[in-house]
Design a protein around this motif. Sequence first.
Motif, PDB file in Angstrom:
ATOM      1  N   GLU A  49       0.831  -1.206   0.000  1.00  0.00           N
ATOM      2  CA  GLU A  49       0.000   0.000   0.000  1.00  0.00           C
ATOM      3  C   GLU A  49       0.867   1.257   0.000  1.00  0.00           C
ATOM      4  O   GLU A  49       0.541   2.243  -0.659  1.00  0.00           O
ATOM      5  N   ALA A  50       1.999   1.228   0.707  1.00  0.00           N
ATOM      6  CA  ALA A  50       2.929   2.366   0.701  1.00  0.00           C
ATOM      7  C   ALA A  50       3.524   2.570  -0.691  1.00  0.00           C
ATOM      8  O   ALA A  50       3.707   3.717  -1.136  1.00  0.00           O
ATOM      9  N   LEU A  51       3.832   1.468  -1.383  1.00  0.00           N
ATOM     10  CA  LEU A  51       4.349   1.584  -2.754  1.00  0.00           C
ATOM     11  C   LEU A  51       3.338   2.304  -3.643  1.00  0.00           C
ATOM     12  O   LEU A  51       3.713   3.147  -4.464  1.00  0.00           O
ATOM     13  N   LEU A  52       2.075   1.953  -3.489  1.00  0.00           N
ATOM     14  CA  LEU A  52       1.032   2.600  -4.298  1.00  0.00           C
ATOM     15  C   LEU A  52       0.923   4.080  -3.963  1.00  0.00           C
ATOM     16  O   LEU A  52       0.798   4.918  -4.866  1.00  0.00           O
ATOM     17  N   GLN A  53       0.965   4.409  -2.683  1.00  0.00           N
ATOM     18  CA  GLN A  53       0.844   5.814  -2.275  1.00  0.00           C
ATOM     19  C   GLN A  53       2.025   6.642  -2.768  1.00  0.00           C
ATOM     20  O   GLN A  53       1.865   7.789  -3.161  1.00  0.00           O
ATOM     21  N   ASN A  54       3.219   6.045  -2.751  1.00  0.00           N
ATOM     22  CA  ASN A  54       4.436   6.770  -3.136  1.00  0.00           C
ATOM     23  C   ASN A  54       4.783   6.598  -4.615  1.00  0.00           C
ATOM     24  O   ASN A  54       5.813   7.116  -5.062  1.00  0.00           O
ATOM     25  N   LEU A  55       3.944   5.856  -5.332  1.00  0.00           N
ATOM     26  CA  LEU A  55       4.195   5.557  -6.746  1.00  0.00           C
ATOM     27  C   LEU A  55       5.601   4.988  -6.952  1.00  0.00           C
ATOM     28  O   LEU A  55       6.288   5.308  -7.919  1.00  0.00           O
ATOM     29  N   ASP A  56       5.999   4.127  -6.030  1.00  0.00           N
ATOM     30  CA  ASP A  56       7.345   3.548  -6.015  1.00  0.00           C
ATOM     31  C   ASP A  56       7.302   2.156  -6.661  1.00  0.00           C
ATOM     32  O   ASP A  56       7.467   1.139  -6.007  1.00  0.00           O
ATOM     33  N   TYR A  57       7.086   2.144  -7.965  1.00  0.00           N
ATOM     34  CA  TYR A  57       6.819   0.891  -8.661  1.00  0.00           C
ATOM     35  C   TYR A  57       8.048   0.023  -8.910  1.00  0.00           C
ATOM     36  O   TYR A  57       7.920  -1.138  -9.247  1.00  0.00           O
ATOM     37  N   ASP A  58       9.241   0.567  -8.730  1.00  0.00           N
ATOM     38  CA  ASP A  58      10.437  -0.239  -8.965  1.00  0.00           C
ATOM     39  C   ASP A  58      10.735  -1.188  -7.799  1.00  0.00           C
ATOM     40  O   ASP A  58      11.628  -2.010  -7.888  1.00  0.00           O
ATOM     41  N   LYS A  59       9.988  -1.078  -6.719  1.00  0.00           N
ATOM     42  CA  LYS A  59      10.173  -1.960  -5.563  1.00  0.00           C
ATOM     43  C   LYS A  59       9.066  -3.014  -5.475  1.00  0.00           C
ATOM     44  O   LYS A  59       8.800  -3.565  -4.419  1.00  0.00           O
ATOM     45  N   ILE A  60       8.432  -3.282  -6.603  1.00  0.00           N
ATOM     46  CA  ILE A  60       7.365  -4.284  -6.674  1.00  0.00           C
ATOM     47  C   ILE A  60       7.994  -5.623  -7.052  1.00  0.00           C
ATOM     48  O   ILE A  60       8.680  -5.715  -8.065  1.00  0.00           O
ATOM     49  N   PRO A  61       7.758  -6.656  -6.254  1.00  0.00           N
ATOM     50  CA  PRO A  61       8.356  -7.958  -6.578  1.00  0.00           C
ATOM     51  C   PRO A  61       7.705  -8.615  -7.791  1.00  0.00           C
ATOM     52  O   PRO A  61       6.543  -8.369  -8.105  1.00  0.00           O
ATOM     53  N   ASP A  62       8.496  -9.444  -8.449  1.00  0.00           N
ATOM     54  CA  ASP A  62       7.990 -10.240  -9.568  1.00  0.00           C
ATOM     55  C   ASP A  62       7.278 -11.486  -9.047  1.00  0.00           C
ATOM     56  O   ASP A  62       6.334 -11.980  -9.650  1.00  0.00           O
ATOM     57  N   ILE A  63       7.777 -12.001  -7.930  1.00  0.00           N
ATOM     58  CA  ILE A  63       7.280 -13.247  -7.341  1.00  0.00           C
ATOM     59  C   ILE A  63       7.021 -13.029  -5.858  1.00  0.00           C
ATOM     60  O   ILE A  63       7.831 -12.401  -5.170  1.00  0.00           O
ATOM     61  N   ILE A  64       5.903 -13.570  -5.364  1.00  0.00           N
ATOM     62  CA  ILE A  64       5.621 -13.585  -3.934  1.00  0.00           C
ATOM     63  C   ILE A  64       5.394 -15.040  -3.522  1.00  0.00           C
ATOM     64  O   ILE A  64       4.573 -15.740  -4.119  1.00  0.00           O
ATOM     65  N   LEU A  65       6.155 -15.476  -2.523  1.00  0.00           N
ATOM     66  CA  LEU A  65       5.969 -16.801  -1.918  1.00  0.00           C
ATOM     67  C   LEU A  65       5.317 -16.561  -0.566  1.00  0.00           C
ATOM     68  O   LEU A  65       5.913 -15.933   0.318  1.00  0.00           O
ATOM     69  N   ILE A  66       4.082 -17.033  -0.395  1.00  0.00           N
ATOM     70  CA  ILE A  66       3.350 -16.724   0.833  1.00  0.00           C
ATOM     71  C   ILE A  66       2.899 -17.975   1.565  1.00  0.00           C
ATOM     72  O   ILE A  66       2.383 -18.913   0.961  1.00  0.00           O
ATOM     73  N   ASP A  67       3.112 -17.958   2.870  1.00  0.00           N
ATOM     74  CA  ASP A  67       2.640 -19.020   3.753  1.00  0.00           C
ATOM     75  C   ASP A  67       1.185 -18.722   4.106  1.00  0.00           C
ATOM     76  O   ASP A  67       0.728 -17.582   4.000  1.00  0.00           O
ATOM     77  N   LEU A  68       0.474 -19.732   4.551  1.00  0.00           N
ATOM     78  CA  LEU A  68      -0.917 -19.530   4.938  1.00  0.00           C
ATOM     79  C   LEU A  68      -1.073 -19.228   6.425  1.00  0.00           C
ATOM     80  O   LEU A  68      -1.860 -18.383   6.820  1.00  0.00           O
ATOM     81  N   ASN A  69      -0.342 -19.944   7.259  1.00  0.00           N
ATOM     82  CA  ASN A  69      -0.507 -19.838   8.710  1.00  0.00           C
ATOM     83  C   ASN A  69       0.548 -18.918   9.315  1.00  0.00           C
ATOM     84  O   ASN A  69       1.700 -19.294   9.468  1.00  0.00           O
ATOM     85  N   MET A  70       0.103 -17.690   9.627  1.00  0.00           N
ATOM     86  CA  MET A  70       0.978 -16.680  10.220  1.00  0.00           C
ATOM     87  C   MET A  70       0.171 -15.874  11.229  1.00  0.00           C
ATOM     88  O   MET A  70      -1.050 -15.805  11.120  1.00  0.00           O
ATOM     89  N   PRO A  71       0.867 -15.244  12.169  1.00  0.00           N
ATOM     90  CA  PRO A  71       0.155 -14.379  13.121  1.00  0.00           C
ATOM     91  C   PRO A  71      -0.251 -13.052  12.477  1.00  0.00           C
ATOM     92  O   PRO A  71       0.203 -12.724  11.382  1.00  0.00           O
ATOM     93  N   ILE A  72      -1.086 -12.321  13.150  1.00  0.00           N
ATOM     94  CA  ILE A  72      -1.552 -10.976  12.804  1.00  0.00           C
ATOM     95  C   ILE A  72      -2.442 -10.971  11.556  1.00  0.00           C
ATOM     96  O   ILE A  72      -3.610 -10.657  11.651  1.00  0.00           O
ATOM     97  N   MET A  73      -1.902 -11.336  10.398  1.00  0.00           N
ATOM     98  CA  MET A  73      -2.700 -11.482   9.186  1.00  0.00           C
ATOM     99  C   MET A  73      -2.183 -12.703   8.449  1.00  0.00           C
ATOM    100  O   MET A  73      -1.029 -12.741   8.037  1.00  0.00           O
TER     101      MET A  73
END
Length: 137
Positions: A49-73
């Motif tokens: 969301e910060a990348l979108l607000q700052n229009l900082d598109y060069d810090k957008i990953p090509d790949i995201i590896l995400i686990d399902l079971n994590m705290p908080i979210m």
Amino acid sequence: MKNKLVELACIIDDDDIYINLIKRIIETKKLCENLIVFKNGKQSLDYFEALLQNLDYDKIPDIILIDLNMPIMDGWEFIEQFTKIKNRFNKAITLYVVSSSINPVDIDRAKSLNSIKDYLVKPVKIDQLETIFNASA
């Protein structure tokens, strides 16, 4: 030999041992230039969301590896929220669920989502990572 590397990849997982293993494989196999790590879905969603607000598109990953079971979210909550903003990046971002869950309900749910490329069960094999990164390079 592949010439082009994935520019930036992202791991969202709270398991330090897994993170260190994946980081070592990625570095040893030279699968990407840079790697960012978040411990839960909230940290990573805040980042995007910060990348979108700052229009900082060069810090957008090509790949995201995400686990399902994590705290908080957890991974499911992240995927739901990220799907709402993903198209605003104007870049192909490939999401892979990487989980220790072998529950068919989780696997089927992930594979039914258009935003998820594939579901991988931990421990991820080196050749699986190479395939993922080579496909995105």
